[in-house]
Scaffold this motif. Sequence first.
Motif, mmCIF file in Angstrom:
data_model
loop_
_atom_site.group_PDB
_atom_site.id
_atom_site.type_symbol
_atom_site.label_atom_id
_atom_site.label_comp_id
_atom_site.label_asym_id
_atom_site.label_seq_id
_atom_site.Cartn_x
_atom_site.Cartn_y
_atom_site.Cartn_z
ATOM 1 N N ALA B 532 -14.128 30.473 -18.713
ATOM 2 C CA ALA B 532 -15.585 30.552 -18.657
ATOM 3 C C ALA B 532 -16.117 29.757 -17.465
ATOM 4 O O ALA B 532 -17.030 30.188 -16.758
ATOM 5 C CB ALA B 532 -16.186 30.033 -19.956
ATOM 6 N N ASP B 534 -14.502 29.154 -14.714
ATOM 7 C CA ASP B 534 -14.130 29.823 -13.473
ATOM 8 C C ASP B 534 -15.067 30.992 -13.181
ATOM 9 O O ASP B 534 -15.483 31.195 -12.040
ATOM 10 C CB ASP B 534 -12.674 30.305 -13.567
ATOM 11 N N VAL B 535 -15.410 31.740 -14.222
ATOM 12 C CA VAL B 535 -16.329 32.866 -14.026
ATOM 13 C C VAL B 535 -17.662 32.339 -13.503
ATOM 14 O O VAL B 535 -18.250 32.889 -12.565
ATOM 15 C CB VAL B 535 -16.504 33.661 -15.340
ATOM 16 N N ARG B 536 -18.126 31.239 -14.099
ATOM 17 C CA ARG B 536 -19.401 30.690 -13.618
ATOM 18 C C ARG B 536 -19.264 30.174 -12.186
ATOM 19 O O ARG B 536 -20.159 30.369 -11.354
ATOM 20 C CB ARG B 536 -19.862 29.560 -14.545
ATOM 21 N N SER B 537 -18.153 29.519 -11.876
ATOM 22 C CA SER B 537 -18.016 28.957 -10.532
ATOM 23 C C SER B 537 -17.908 30.068 -9.490
ATOM 24 O O SER B 537 -18.343 29.910 -8.355
ATOM 25 C CB SER B 537 -16.822 28.006 -10.452
ATOM 26 N N GLN B 538 -17.361 31.212 -9.874
ATOM 27 C CA GLN B 538 -17.216 32.318 -8.918
ATOM 28 C C GLN B 538 -18.503 33.108 -8.735
ATOM 29 O O GLN B 538 -18.752 33.652 -7.663
ATOM 30 C CB GLN B 538 -16.134 33.294 -9.417
ATOM 31 N N THR B 539 -19.301 33.223 -9.812
ATOM 32 C CA THR B 539 -20.458 34.120 -9.748
ATOM 33 C C THR B 539 -21.797 33.401 -9.802
ATOM 34 O O THR B 539 -22.810 33.967 -9.417
ATOM 35 C CB THR B 539 -20.451 35.099 -10.933
ATOM 36 N N GLY B 540 -21.807 32.175 -10.309
ATOM 37 C CA GLY B 540 -23.083 31.468 -10.450
ATOM 38 C C GLY B 540 -23.850 31.898 -11.694
ATOM 39 O O GLY B 540 -24.994 31.477 -11.888
ATOM 40 N N ILE B 541 -23.236 32.733 -12.541
ATOM 41 C CA ILE B 541 -23.931 33.148 -13.761
ATOM 42 C C ILE B 541 -24.075 31.938 -14.683
ATOM 43 O O ILE B 541 -23.095 31.290 -15.034
ATOM 44 C CB ILE B 541 -23.176 34.288 -14.479
#
Lengths: 101, 549
Positions: B532, B534-541
């Motif tokens: 979770a 990593d997804v935020r760090s990659q997309t900023g979501i």
Amino acid sequence: MTHEMVEQIKNNPKYQELVSKRNSLAWTLSIIMLVVYYAFILVIAFDPSLLGGKMGSGVITVGIPVGIAIIFIAFALTGVYVKKANSEFDDLTKQIKDEIK
Amino acid sequence: MKRIVWLALLLGANAFAAGALEGDVQKQPLNISAIIMFLVFVAGTLGITYWAARRTKTAKDFYTAGGGITGFQNGLAIAGDYMSAASFLGISALVYASGYDGLIYSIGFLVGWPIILFLVSERLRNLGKYTFADVAAYRLKQTPIRSLAATGSIATVILYLIAQMVGAGQLIQLLFGLPYSWAVVLVGILMILYVTFGGMLATTWVQIVKAVLLLAGATFMALAVLAHFGFSLEAFFSKAVEVHAKGEAIMSPGALVSDPISAVSLGIALMFGTAGLPHILMRFFTVADAKEARKSVFYATGFIGYFYILTFVIGFGAIVLVSTNPTYLDAAKALIGGNNMAAVHLSHAVGGNFFLGFISAVAFATILAVVSGLTLAGASAISHDLYANVFKRGKVDENQEMKISKMATLALGIVAIFLGIAFEKQNIAFMVGLAFAIAASANFPVLFLSMFWKKLTTRGAVIGGSLGLATAIILVILGPTVWVDVLGNAAPIFPNKYPALFSVTVAFIGIWFFSATDKSADAQAEIEAFEAQDVRSQTGIGAEGASAH
């Protein structure tokens, strides 16, 4: 972020494309920078006369344009990354975000 | 011999871009025009602080200027953090003394920036809120990780502050002809005012104003020098070679980087240290999103690179125009006020008394801007990490947290004034080096692995980070800068001036080993939480600040 959302994003091919493209660009550029810098430092440590050689007949040595060039390379590499990231990567990110809405 | 001693001092401290100013200092006659121009700068920055204070209401405003700084502004502010008085006066002095070697150092300071951009800046923006500990503790246990990160931050900030305070005291004697203690008290009071009332907004704009003034002043000096030679580089460098005691040697690498271990270790300290300095990392939270964070580094790299090219020209300009002019030399043919005055004398040579006043005022203003950023970073570590998240376990109201951060600013300011006065006659050459070593060995490895390595656990981060911190401190104490120069022993126990190669390695291995062997249920949960994150760090979501505009 819920677990389902994380799974959904991770399985999105666009996310996978974003991650792999960005990783390969980021690491390639990092390695270029490190190789350029440490090559410069090692030449200075082991064979400084290489940079002390004259350019033509004057007093200006090879080392001066080389040094200035490294500063320009550092700046140019950041430019390459920012250009790619602010267009291609941000577009992909936007598409990923739109898909989960 | 004197030159060798001076060089050793300079390299100890000024090897680090934003470091202390070292070398012989003699108080100069009162410089009225410089004092007046400096007062104009102070009036202007207090005006900025008043304006910023009215816009600083929430904790987010205080810590990150509301996240509303643009990439270009932030790039200038980051460059401003880097272009300290020591890098302006110190690097031009280094070029003045040994020519080409100054350029080698400049390049070392610069090359960390592209790496920060490629690997760290956007992830940091996407994960963080106010301090880098927000990122490091994102999926790990708050209390131990934030305590470690705050320890690393506060240690870095205090060491750095002492170096800046002592530098301010020395500069005020050189530039304004005023007593040492005035500078320390003045800098302390002004930085408390900027930070407590204006928060990050004032701190950023003070830094931007200074960066613009410094770049403009340095550009004028470099152009004036080149114009003197009809913009012929060949004529310019030929004259420098002709008048410099070392002759043609100033055009090639000298003895500065002779052993590869030192060179590599210094490179690591500069690169990873920069990426672990709390006041620099904090700047990535002042922009709206990852795009602006990237642009910040692009502009910062450009400004810093340009500035180093200018200092190179300025150093050579001083060789040509200052070392040949008896006005600037004492009876022994050395520069009046020491080599650190090379750029200041050059400003007089190309622009007369008025421009001398301008450059002196800007050089001193530089310290003020840098200490403000440092103090804000230190206060944030105390209020946001230690008070709000460790002591209050995250259950704290915003006003209370801001009150604590303002009290912390006041306390840090007072501590800095006392330490600045206490260290006046001490050898502080090791301090900035130690600050960089701690940033590189404790802050950076934990921050980096928390973003890149799934299997990092709290245990690994705390033990490995602490080992890195301890190794850095011990090796600096046993090394030449403390064991020999401060404690007066004949030979160092650890031969290298820059411990980063070893202490960073210890930190990474420690973190790896104590994470990999951590089989607890908590560790398993932390590993699972990586996806979770990593997804935020990659997309900023889900990132902080994305919705604030």
